[in-house]
Scaffold this motif. Structure first.
Motif: not given
Length: 124
Positions: A27, A29-30, A74, A77, A98
């Motif tokens: 969750r 990622f954004t 986003n 993802n 990431r």
């Protein structure tokens, strides 16, 4: 658990193009920066490009600037690396990573999660 899965690698002739994709689970990622690194045969891993959490800031290594474009979606993802005007020296395994914060790059220590990599071979 965060997982990164790259795709889109392959064999391409010099001057050709490829688009790499990296699908990221999790969750957060954004809110995290994303990056691409590569490791060529007999070489150390090197930075390619990075993008901030919102996509508003991008950073490129000099050797890909003007040829590669990093972007992200986003809603999906997913982060992308569009590679144009490919050269034999671009041959490498390309890794998606990431970042630990909203902004990251060009140092590998700024990235806490890594994918398994996808092979890109540029040859005639």
């Amino acid at each position: 658990q965060v997982q990164l899965v790259e795709s889109g690698g392959g064999l391409v002739q010099p001057g050709g193009s490829l688009r790499l994709s990296c699908a990221v689970s999790g969750r957060t990622f954004t809110s995290k920066a994303m990056g691409w690194f590569r490791q060529g045969p007999g070489k150390e891993r090197e930075f390619v490009a990075a993008i901030s959490w919102s996509g508003g800031t991008t950073t490129y290594a000099d050797y890909v600037k003007g040829r590669f474009t990093i972007s992200r979606d986003n809603a999906k993802n997913t982060v992308y690396l569009q590679m144009n005007s490919l050269k034999p020296e671009d041959t490498a395994v390309y890794y998606c990573a990431r970042g630990s914060g909203n902004y990251a790059g060009p140092n590998s220590w700024e990235f806490g999660y890594w994918g398994q990599g996808t092979q890109v071979t540029v040859s005639s």
